[in-house]
Structures are given as C-alpha cells and as structure tokens.
Design a protein around this motif. Structure first.
Motif, PDB file in Angstrom:
ATOM      1  N   ALA A 182       3.908 -13.480  -4.864  1.00  0.00           N
ATOM      2  CA  ALA A 182       5.104 -13.560  -5.698  1.00  0.00           C
ATOM      3  C   ALA A 182       4.863 -14.458  -6.903  1.00  0.00           C
ATOM      4  CB  ALA A 182       6.286 -14.067  -4.870  1.00  0.00           C
ATOM      5  N   SER A 183       4.257 -15.618  -6.661  1.00  0.00           N
ATOM      6  CA  SER A 183       3.959 -16.538  -7.765  1.00  0.00           C
ATOM      7  C   SER A 183       2.938 -15.928  -8.720  1.00  0.00           C
ATOM      8  CB  SER A 183       3.431 -17.865  -7.225  1.00  0.00           C
ATOM      9  OG  SER A 183       4.440 -18.571  -6.542  1.00  0.00           O
ATOM     10  N   ALA A 184       1.880 -15.322  -8.164  1.00  0.00           N
ATOM     11  CA  ALA A 184       0.832 -14.753  -9.008  1.00  0.00           C
ATOM     12  C   ALA A 184       1.352 -13.586  -9.835  1.00  0.00           C
ATOM     13  CB  ALA A 184      -0.347 -14.303  -8.143  1.00  0.00           C
ATOM     14  N   PHE A 185       2.179 -12.746  -9.228  1.00  0.00           N
ATOM     15  CA  PHE A 185       2.718 -11.600  -9.957  1.00  0.00           C
ATOM     16  C   PHE A 185       3.619 -12.069 -11.095  1.00  0.00           C
ATOM     17  CE2 PHE A 185       5.113  -7.716 -10.666  1.00  0.00           C
ATOM     18  CZ  PHE A 185       4.141  -6.738 -10.552  1.00  0.00           C
ATOM     19  N   ASP A 186       4.419 -13.078 -10.836  1.00  0.00           N
ATOM     20  CA  ASP A 186       5.304 -13.614 -11.871  1.00  0.00           C
ATOM     21  C   ASP A 186       4.510 -14.313 -12.965  1.00  0.00           C
ATOM     22  OD1 ASP A 186       8.032 -14.281 -12.834  1.00  0.00           O
ATOM     23  OD2 ASP A 186       7.395 -16.337 -12.425  1.00  0.00           O
ATOM     24  N   ARG A 187       3.405 -14.961 -12.596  1.00  0.00           N
ATOM     25  CA  ARG A 187       2.625 -15.746 -13.556  1.00  0.00           C
ATOM     26  C   ARG A 187       1.773 -14.858 -14.458  1.00  0.00           C
ATOM     27  NH1 ARG A 187       1.438 -21.240 -13.300  1.00  0.00           N
ATOM     28  NH2 ARG A 187      -0.370 -21.905 -14.517  1.00  0.00           N
ATOM     29  N   TYR A 188       1.165 -13.802 -13.887  1.00  0.00           N
ATOM     30  CA  TYR A 188       0.182 -13.013 -14.632  1.00  0.00           C
ATOM     31  C   TYR A 188       0.706 -11.656 -15.108  1.00  0.00           C
ATOM     32  CZ  TYR A 188      -2.674 -16.633 -12.553  1.00  0.00           C
ATOM     33  OH  TYR A 188      -3.166 -17.856 -12.164  1.00  0.00           O
ATOM     34  N   ARG A 189       1.814 -11.192 -14.564  1.00  0.00           N
ATOM     35  CA  ARG A 189       2.463  -9.963 -15.016  1.00  0.00           C
ATOM     36  C   ARG A 189       1.484  -8.794 -15.150  1.00  0.00           C
ATOM     37  NH1 ARG A 189       7.995 -10.533 -14.461  1.00  0.00           N
ATOM     38  NH2 ARG A 189       8.573 -12.671 -14.989  1.00  0.00           N
ATOM     39  N   LYS A 211      -0.417  -4.059  -5.970  1.00  0.00           N
ATOM     40  CA  LYS A 211       1.021  -4.193  -6.226  1.00  0.00           C
ATOM     41  C   LYS A 211       1.360  -3.730  -7.635  1.00  0.00           C
ATOM     42  CE  LYS A 211       5.320  -5.329  -6.233  1.00  0.00           C
ATOM     43  NZ  LYS A 211       5.589  -4.469  -7.394  1.00  0.00           N
ATOM     44  N   SER A 212       0.454  -3.925  -8.576  1.00  0.00           N
ATOM     45  CA  SER A 212       0.735  -3.585  -9.969  1.00  0.00           C
ATOM     46  C   SER A 212       0.471  -2.113 -10.279  1.00  0.00           C
ATOM     47  CB  SER A 212      -0.132  -4.438 -10.899  1.00  0.00           C
ATOM     48  OG  SER A 212      -1.497  -4.049 -10.824  1.00  0.00           O
ATOM     49  N   LEU A 265       0.824  -1.211   0.000  1.00  0.00           N
ATOM     50  CA  LEU A 265       0.000   0.000   0.000  1.00  0.00           C
ATOM     51  C   LEU A 265       0.857   1.258   0.000  1.00  0.00           C
ATOM     52  CD1 LEU A 265      -2.627  -1.287   2.560  1.00  0.00           C
ATOM     53  CD2 LEU A 265      -3.113  -0.713   0.179  1.00  0.00           C
ATOM     54  N   LEU A 266       1.892   1.276   0.823  1.00  0.00           N
ATOM     55  CA  LEU A 266       2.770   2.444   0.866  1.00  0.00           C
ATOM     56  C   LEU A 266       3.478   2.657  -0.466  1.00  0.00           C
ATOM     57  CD1 LEU A 266       4.300   2.011   4.435  1.00  0.00           C
ATOM     58  CD2 LEU A 266       2.533   3.625   3.719  1.00  0.00           C
ATOM     59  N   GLU A 267       3.928   1.587  -1.069  1.00  0.00           N
ATOM     60  CA  GLU A 267       4.568   1.683  -2.378  1.00  0.00           C
ATOM     61  C   GLU A 267       3.586   2.191  -3.426  1.00  0.00           C
ATOM     62  OE1 GLU A 267       7.886   0.851  -5.115  1.00  0.00           O
ATOM     63  OE2 GLU A 267       7.649   1.258  -2.982  1.00  0.00           O
ATOM     64  N   GLY A 268       2.320   1.738  -3.333  1.00  0.00           N
ATOM     65  CA  GLY A 268       1.312   2.216  -4.271  1.00  0.00           C
ATOM     66  C   GLY A 268       1.094   3.709  -4.159  1.00  0.00           C
ATOM     67  N   ALA A 269       1.030   4.216  -2.910  1.00  0.00           N
ATOM     68  CA  ALA A 269       0.849   5.662  -2.723  1.00  0.00           C
ATOM     69  C   ALA A 269       2.043   6.435  -3.260  1.00  0.00           C
ATOM     70  CB  ALA A 269       0.642   5.964  -1.243  1.00  0.00           C
ATOM     71  N   LEU A 270       3.231   5.891  -3.102  1.00  0.00           N
ATOM     72  CA  LEU A 270       4.443   6.577  -3.556  1.00  0.00           C
ATOM     73  C   LEU A 270       4.568   6.568  -5.070  1.00  0.00           C
ATOM     74  CD1 LEU A 270       7.146   7.908  -2.673  1.00  0.00           C
ATOM     75  CD2 LEU A 270       8.150   5.618  -2.735  1.00  0.00           C
TER      76      LEU A 270
END
Length: 579
Positions: free
Chosen positions: A250-257, A284-285, A61-66
C-alpha cells in the motif's frame, strides 16, 4: 475483486509488451517529509492508504488476470507470459493443492527454482492457494535446503525444470512425505522411483485452470516464510503475513504510482524478500516484470535499454560493478523513471554516478530487514547534484513509511537525541510476529523500547543508527557480528559453526575481509589453527553446507591463536594478520 473463471478476463491493448514511452519523464515532487526531516520521536503514526479492497497477494493475481488479461505479466528465460497465461498456469497447481487438501493458511509450499517461469508460477500458485511459499535457492547445498524444508514443515514442493538433479538430492534427505510438482515434465525423473515416500505430479496430473475458490483469505494468513542466516549455525525463519506485505505494498503503490505501461527489473533471488516487491508491485499495476538473465545480472545496462525498463530495484553492489565496468556513463539509462536501492549500504559516490546515468529517474535508498517486510524506511535523493554531493558518504535511510515507526535507543534504554547513536528499533504493521518456531529468539529480538505503548509489535534490528534533523535516519553499521554481502545477511557465527565442522577443530574464526574503500565488506576470511585439515578440504566442506556468498574466499592458518584479556578470540589481532 475476485474472478470466477479465466473466460471472464478482459483483453489489454498491448500484445507484445513493447509499448514505448517518452524518454522525457517528469520528476515527482519531494517526499512528504519535505526539506527538513523530523526526528524519530516526531514522526507521525499515520495509517497506510488502503490497497483497493483486496486482502491478499492471491487477489492481486486474480485482479491482474481480470483487468490485464493479454498484457505481458512476466518475461523470463526468453519467454513472455500474459496475465491470463500466468494465472492459468498457477491455477492448475493451486487447484491440485486444493484437491489434495494441501491448500490454506495452515499449509506451506516450497518452491525450488531460480527466477524461472516455473519458479514464479510456483509462487503464484501458493498465493492463489492461500498457502505460504517457502523459496529454496538451487544454488544452495542440498543439506541446507533440506534443513529449511524440514524446519518449515512444508507439505508440497514445486520444482522448476532446471532444478531436477538437485531436487533428487534434496528429497532423498526428507522423510516427511511431500506432494512434489514437476509442471514442466510429462513424466517423473528416474530418481523418483527411489523415493516412494513422496507423491510426484507432472503436467498431465494437474487440475484444470478453474479460479473458483482461489485467492481471498484473511490478513493473518501467512504469505511467505523466509529463512535468514542464524548465529547458532542454523537458518532462522520469518513468517510474513498477508497484513504485513499488504501494508508495505500500500505504501509502495502510493509512493511510486506504477502504471500498466511500466516495466520492472527482476534481479533478486526468490529467497530475497525484495523479490516480493518486484513481483507484486508490478502485478498490482498491470505492468510487465522482466527477469534479467543470469549472464547479464551483474551488468544489466544493455538489457535495461533493449527492453525500455522504467523501474529499477537492486542492491547497491550491482551499481558498483556497473560503475567499475564503466557502464554508468551520463544518460546511459534514460528509460528509468524510478531507481530504488536496498539490502546494503549505498555509497554516496555510487548514488551520484547513478543519478547522472539515469537522469529521468528519481533515486531512493530503502532500508528494512526481513523481519519488517521488504523495506520500512526510505530516503529520496535530491534532484540537485550539488545537494547530493553534500550528503554523508553513506546515503541516509530516511524516514519510516506511513503507519510505521522507528526509534533509536541508547545503551541505557533512553531514546537517542538528535546526533546521538544507538540501536534502531522498528515498529508497526509491517513487523512480523517473531521467528518461526523459535520463541526464545522471538522474545529476545521482538521486544519494544521501554517507553513504547504503540504499535503492539517492535523489532530490535541490531543496527546502529542516529537521527539527523536534515536527513532522518543515518545507518552506522551493526552492533553484533552480522554483516551484509551483496545484500545477503550473514551471521559470522554461522560461518564459524561450518568451519568447526570442516576443520575438525574448535579454534576457528571468520571476519569480514577484505573491505572496500568505505570499510564495507567484500567477502569473508577464515582462520584456523595450524594443525587443522588442509585449507582446500576445509573450503570444499564449507561449500557443501553454506550458500556461495557465505563461503570464505581465503583460509589463514594460525600457529599461536590470539586471545584478549578475557581469554576470548582477539578478532582485532586476526584482522591485523590480513593487513
């Protein structure tokens, strides 16, 4: 990455979240397991790719705001929130939890709300405060919600605007003093005066949105605590830790990009752990999460087209209803690039129709119980319609995600060879540590196969499965009396406990009935003795204690109770009464 304050967020390039994408999507290549699926004993035990340097959902969430400040993070109730606005709202709640010394990994924050701005903000606040959130479904009876809140030992409760009346009923049943957050209100409701044991905080009582000290944490911090149907009549809890959910993401992000241009459906109640996939894979995306309104939830085709959504995730039942309503005509959903299904068996004929309706999307069938964090195996449907037509009637559940393991164990404890069936065991970093405050159940269900040496945690699913060389894991149903209805796990024994109380008799039974053409359950039928209370009174009492999906749709009154040779209820004979 940690953000020090909202003033440091950068502004994204999309102001209204309506950026259009090309209708022509390139289909990704085949999944890593290739054309021939390895058997369960051959599956590698590799590690998932790291999800950047972040350790927690709060950091996402913090990364998303940034990184994505003014881009759309959430659309719900007809209201759009940017990443900056979502995190600012959540930070006010989280900061107040910190000031009240109710934040941190030893604390739990309940969220009473139904896919609303207030409910999503409550989840985000708990994540920022390093507390596990405990979702409470406002469609469930107050008695059940009170049981969950008591069992979870919650310290705080966030209430959305639509759940005020139910919150009064719930809090009246709780003796444990709670900090109760009403962020949508300027003053407490009238019923709050009758509950002096609780502290009520409204919009003006919240801390300013300062991000210092929020997020971060350790992998073993609790992320969320979900309660599923229990065979003893009481729901059982599963605490999913940050390490579990980050391994899945981690797996989902790598799988679905996913990218910041993606738009995700949000169809799951927050009490369904698949909602965690929706929220945090999206956030995250840098993408936009679109909460489908209740009025369109079971037939959301027009909503998908109007908002140009690209990521679909639902239980197969939604697709079945859409097919019955003739909403899955060829090319009906051209904007989708991923179509994911999970939570119950996916019939091949529905997968075929869906693939034609969403021709630019890759279709996958996921599988995983709450105890193994969202989903732990996946099967990617082939692009060729002729190849889909050759699949089994129920689409396979495929192979484990990276870093996870699956084994099929026969009744004698030996690993099943290809083509033989047995109980499905799951192992790896996604498997939870056990049931909340239930060491007896934990020992029973979180036990490894006899020959297992790694990983350290395993879960016995109670599901029947077999291994196919061509398709990987094939789901064959349950070994016990647990069923799936609309993606919800239902222990029929829990329904029977409610029936005994409601009917004031010990002779009760519940079965999965009626069944659809593939033998999958569509509802629950109850049986009571002829001298029991009135059937309508029984159903009314069940509605007061059970979630709607667990309430029987019909009650049969039985003059002579059927028993088998062992003197136990003859469920087969009861089922014949319905045919």
């Amino acid at each position: 990455m940690r953000a020090a304050s909202c003033g440091r967020t950068t502004t994204g390039s999309v102001v209204d979240g309506r950026r259009r994408r090309s209708r022509i999507c390139v289909r990704p290549g085949p999944a890593k397991h290739g054309e021939r699926m390895l058997t369960s004993r051959e599956w590698p035990s590799c590690s998932s790719a790291p999800l950047t340097r972040m350790m927690s959902l709060g950091d996402i969430l913090l990364e998303g705001a940034l990184q994505h400040g003014e881009r759309t993070a959430l659309w719900a109730d007809g209201v759009r929130l940017s990443y900056r606005e979502l995190v600012e709202r959540a930070a006010r709640l989280a900061g107040t939890l910190v000031a009240a010394q109710l934040a941190g990994p030893a604390r739990r924050c309940a969220v009473l709300g139904a896919r609303s701005i207030g409910a999503f903000t409550g989840v985000a606040a708990a994540a920022l405060a390093r507390s596990a959130w405990v979702p409470l479904n406002p469609r469930h009876p107050a008695e059940r919600l009170a049981h969950v809140a008591h069992a979870a030992e919650v310290d705080a409760l966030v209430i959305d605007e639509q759940s005020d009346a139910l919150a009064g009923e719930l809090l009246a049943r709780l003796d444990r003093p709670l900090h109760v957050f009403l962020p949508d209100r300027s003053s407490p409701p009238d019923w709050a005066r009758r509950l002096p044991q609780h502290v009520f905080l409204c919009r003006g009582d919240l801390a300013p949105p300062v991000l210092d000290g929020l997020g971060g944490g350790r992998p073993d911090d609790g992320a969320y605590l979900l309660f599923t149907s229990g065979s003893t009549g009481a729901p059982k809890g599963v605490l999913v830790r940050q390490a579990n959910v980050m391994a899945y993401l981690a797996s989902a992000f790598d799988r679905y990009r996913p990218t910041a241009d993606d738009r995700f459906t949000q169809l799951f109640d927050l009490t369904f752990d698949l909602s965690v996939h929706d929220m945090f894979l999206c956030w995250k995306s840098g993408g936009a999460l679109f909460c489908v309104p209740d009025r369109a939830r079971m037939a959301p085709g027009e909503f998908v087209r109007r908002h140009d959504l690209s990521f679909w995730f639902s239980v197969p039942s939604v697709a079945m209803i859409m097919a019955r309503l003739r909403m899955l005509q060829p090319d009906a959903l051209p904007s989708l690039r991923w179509s994911l299904f999970c939570g119950e068996a996916l019939p091949r004929r529905i997968a075929e129709v869906w693939a034609e309706a969403a021709p630019n999307s890759v279709v996958e069938n996921l599988y995983g119980p709450t105890e193994a964090t969202i989903a732990i195996t996946a099967f990617r449907l082939p692009a060729n319609p002729a190849a889909i037509a050759r699949l089994p009637e129920i689409v396979p559940i495929g192979a484990p995600l990276p870093g996870q393991q699956a084994r099929v164990i026969m009744a004698d404890g030996a690993p099943a060879v290809t083509g033989m069936d047995g109980e499905l065991y799951l192992g790896g970093s996604q498997v939870a540590e056990g049931y909340w405050r239930r060491p007896d159940l934990t020992v029973e269900r979180f036990s490894p196969p006899a020959d297992a040496t790694e990983p350290p945690r395993w879960y016995r699913t109670g599901d029947r499965a077999m291994v196919s060389e061509e398709h990987g894991l094939i789901f064959l149903g349950r070994l016990d009396r647990q069923i799936k209805l609309g993606g919800h796990r239902v222990e029929l024994q829990e329904v029977e406990v409610a029936l005994r109380r409601a009917a004031a008799t010990d002779s009760v039974a519940a079965i999965a009935s009626p069944l659809d053409s593939l033998g999958l359950p569509k509802g629950i039928t109850a049986f009571v003795t002829e001298d029991s209370l009135d059937s309508e009174a029984i159903l009314a009492a069940c509605r007061a204690t059970l979630p709607p999906y667990m309430v029987p749709f019909r009650v049969y009154r039985v003059a002579e109770w059927p028993v088998n040779d062992n003197g136990k209820t003859d469920y087969a004979a009861l089922r014949r009464m319905t045919e």
